[in-house]
Design a protein around this motif. Structure first.
Motif, PDB file in Angstrom:
ATOM      1  N   ARG A 197      -5.497   0.222  -9.846  1.00 16.48           N
ATOM      2  CA  ARG A 197      -4.379  -0.148  -9.741  1.00 16.48           C
ATOM      3  C   ARG A 197      -3.955  -1.575  -9.388  1.00 16.48           C
ATOM      4  O   ARG A 197      -4.513  -2.586  -8.818  1.00 16.48           O
ATOM      5  N   TYR A 239       0.724  -1.282   0.607  1.00 16.15           N
ATOM      6  CA  TYR A 239       0.379   0.183  -0.078  1.00 16.15           C
ATOM      7  C   TYR A 239       1.181   0.852  -0.101  1.00 16.15           C
ATOM      8  O   TYR A 239       0.864   1.974  -0.999  1.00 16.15           O
ATOM      9  N   ALA A 253       2.420   1.616  -3.017  1.00 15.45           N
ATOM     10  CA  ALA A 253       1.396   2.553  -4.365  1.00 15.45           C
ATOM     11  C   ALA A 253       0.829   3.789  -3.712  1.00 15.45           C
ATOM     12  O   ALA A 253       1.344   4.319  -4.438  1.00 15.45           O
ATOM     13  N   HIS A 254       1.027   4.293  -3.086  1.00 17.81           N
ATOM     14  CA  HIS A 254       0.662   5.762  -3.065  1.00 17.81           C
ATOM     15  C   HIS A 254       1.442   6.145  -2.837  1.00 17.81           C
ATOM     16  O   HIS A 254       1.268   7.484  -3.470  1.00 17.81           O
ATOM     17  N   SER A 314      -4.012   8.289  -0.131  1.00 16.85           N
ATOM     18  CA  SER A 314      -4.236   7.569  -0.773  1.00 16.85           C
ATOM     19  C   SER A 314      -5.737   6.548  -0.331  1.00 16.85           C
ATOM     20  O   SER A 314      -5.492   6.299   0.861  1.00 16.85           O
ATOM     21  N   PHE A 357      -7.565   3.089  -0.973  1.00 17.36           N
ATOM     22  CA  PHE A 357      -8.138   1.864  -2.019  1.00 17.36           C
ATOM     23  C   PHE A 357      -8.959   1.489  -1.527  1.00 17.36           C
ATOM     24  O   PHE A 357      -9.584   1.001  -0.054  1.00 17.36           O
ATOM     25  N   GLN A 361      -7.581   9.529  -9.441  1.00 20.27           N
ATOM     26  CA  GLN A 361      -8.056   8.115  -9.114  1.00 20.27           C
ATOM     27  C   GLN A 361      -7.706   7.642 -10.866  1.00 20.27           C
ATOM     28  O   GLN A 361      -7.621   7.469 -11.357  1.00 20.27           O
ATOM     29  N   HIS A 394      -8.134   2.742  -6.708  1.00 15.94           N
ATOM     30  CA  HIS A 394      -7.284   4.011  -5.818  1.00 15.94           C
ATOM     31  C   HIS A 394      -7.679   5.539  -6.108  1.00 15.94           C
ATOM     32  O   HIS A 394      -7.741   5.569  -7.637  1.00 15.94           O
TER      33      HIS A 394
END
Lengths: 167, 345
Positions: free
Chosen positions: B253, A144, A147-148, B275, B277, B250, B264
């Protein structure tokens, strides 16, 4: 010279000038290095799939194998800036430029195939969901965080790896 | 009678003078803050429009890294090269907003592409309007950083949903010399500061290339964005959404270890980003954990919160206080009709 090489890669150079530059490249070791460096930057910027690390070595081997000598064009600085006047000479040497391009494509193809094999072998998906999340020892799950930071990088994340890959 | 009249007159006179003073000082304060915003605005522009080189040190609660920077603006485009001097080799080349990172990972050099919009010293957005909604600006003392005189500014969070900053701005060139992020307890969470800095005038680009290690393999990072969805399968309640944050991006992902693409969404208040998810919980996991545990983790300036909602895992991550990620995750509403769309791989 570096700027010219960069322009060549971005297709901003007239064919006549490109021919001259390629001549320079085979004669000038530093220029050849620039060529490979700029390709590395350019390809990465454009999102091309792979850059083979021995791209330069392969290109050099291919160029060395070329039977035609391009150096005479480079060794005459007086005519170097007037490539257009050498249109007839350029015509005669055109296939040589093509074969260099073809060998470059061959190197990229080999690299691409290597990448396909690599991703196929190392792609066994591990399903990590809440079960793992709960047992986490109070470290933010890396997937995560990565990804962030890929979409919204914080300033410090540019300079620090969020995951230690050598572990 | 006359004495009473006099006292009323004096009293109202005092009131009038007092209110005038209050008005003047409020006016001066507003004018002063406007000037300070101009200083910050200049710092945002200077970081992009000047050519400079030096070494800065980036420090978080976990790591410290020295970075060598060279930044060139040739009148049209920006070029910069950052080389991390400590730890595993890492190098960044950027042209405009396009950033390429050469990142040593075991025996490979992984080439990652990013949008480099807030690298030091260009940490501030050029348009500060969004920032003004959530932060106030105050002047601080003058200090010396990297052998240069700096004016300090405090960018203070208006609420507890974000961290505050202190900036050191070069008095002569307007460039940001140091930036520090701190929480409500005045603990520094992150600081970045120049140790050495100089301006230069040349426009050659000989230096704008990576150091190539011939013993390493160069590979591109796997593409992780599946699609930039326009019709998004998740909705959220704007009433609960933390104040001052706006949606900036947006996408669907691919996340490591996840069988399906994950929705995301990115939010920002101009300085900090969060972020969000949203992903399908597999039936196996959902059955095993009829009561999914809520997870809240804080590492340095980064907070993480995960919770199950209606058969979906909702996760929020960002460089914000814990309360903010919790609020974001709780603002998500998963409609069953829309939710079906999430299931599509």
């Amino acid at each position: 010279m570096s700027e010219q090489v960069s322009a060549l890669i971005d297709n901003e150079v007239a064919p006549e000038d490109a021919e001259h530059l390629l001549g320079m490249l085979s004669a000038n070791k530093q220029a050849l290095e620039d060529w490979s460096h700029f390709h590395l930057i350019g390809d990465a910027m454009r999102g091309d799939n792979l850059l083979h690390h021995d791209f330069k070595k392969n290109l050099m081997q291919k160029i060395e194998l070329e039977p035609t000598i391009l150096a005479p064009g480079a060794s005459k600085p007086a005519t170097a800036n007037s490539g257009k006047k050498e249109a007839t000479g350029f015509k005669g040497r055109l296939p040589v430029t093509w074969s260099i391009a073809a060998s470059f494509a061959a190197v990229m193809m080999v690299g691409w195939m290597a990448l396909q094999q690599h991703t196929q072998s190392g792609n066994a998906p591990v399903i990590a969901e809440l079960a793992e999340l709960e047992s986490s020892d109070q470290t933010i799950p890396a997937e995560y965080l990565i990804a962030h930071q890929a979409s919204a990088p914080s300033t410090s994340s540019y300079y620090m790896q969020s995951v230690n890959y050598s572990e | 009678m006359s004495a009473g009249f006099f006292s009323v007159k004096v009293f109202s006179g005092i009131l009038l003078v007092a209110s005038m003073f209050a008005h003047i000082s409020a006016h001066a304060e507003a004018e002063n803050e406007a000037e300070l915003w101009t200083v910050l605005q200049k710092a945002a522009v200077a970081a992009r429009a000047l050519s400079y080189e030096g070494v800065f040190v980036c420090q978080t609660t976990q790591k410290t890294r020295a970075v060598q920077i060279r930044h060139l603006f040739n009148g049209q485009s920006e070029f910069s090269r950052n080389v991390v001097l400590d730890g595993s080799p890492r190098e960044m080349l950027s042209q405009g907003g396009e950033l390429v990172i050469y990142n040593a990972r075991n025996k490979d050099i992984v080439i990652e592409k990013r949008r480099g919009q807030n690298m030091f010293p260009a940490v501030l957005p050029v348009n500060l309007d969004v920032v003004k909604d959530s932060y106030t600006l105050q002047a601080g003392n003058q200090e010396r950083i990297a052998d240069r005189q700096a004016q300090t500014l405090l960018l203070l969070a208006k609420d507890s949903l974000r961290y505050s900053y202190k900036f050191w701005v070069d008095k002569e060139f307007g460039l940001l010399l140091k930036s520090a992020m701190f929480n409500q307890q005045n603990e520094i969470l992150e600081s970045i500061a120049f140790n050495q800095l100089s301006l230069f005038n040349t426009v050659d680009l000989d230096w704008f290339k990576p150091n190539i290690d011939r013993k390493k393999n160069y590979v591109m990072e796997d593409e992780s964005v599946v699609s930039a969805e326009t019709r998004f399968p998740v909705s959220w309640d704007a009433k609960i959404l933390p104040a001052g944050y706006q949606k900036t991006d947006q996408m669907m992902r691919a996340v490591a270890g996840k069988p399906y693409p994950v929705a995301h969404v990115v939010f920002s208040d101009g300085m900090a980003s969060v972020s969000l998810f949203v992903e399908v919980l597999s039936k196996r996991v959902a059955l095993k954990n009829s009561q999914v545990k809520v997870t809240l983790i804080k590492n340095g300036n980064t907070s993480f919160y995960a919770n199950e909602k209606n058969g979906y895992l909702v996760t929020a991550v960002g460089e914000v206080p814990e309360a903010t990620v919790v609020q974001f995750a709780n603002a998500v509403v998963v409609n069953n009709a829309d939710a079906a769309a999430v299931r599509l791989p």
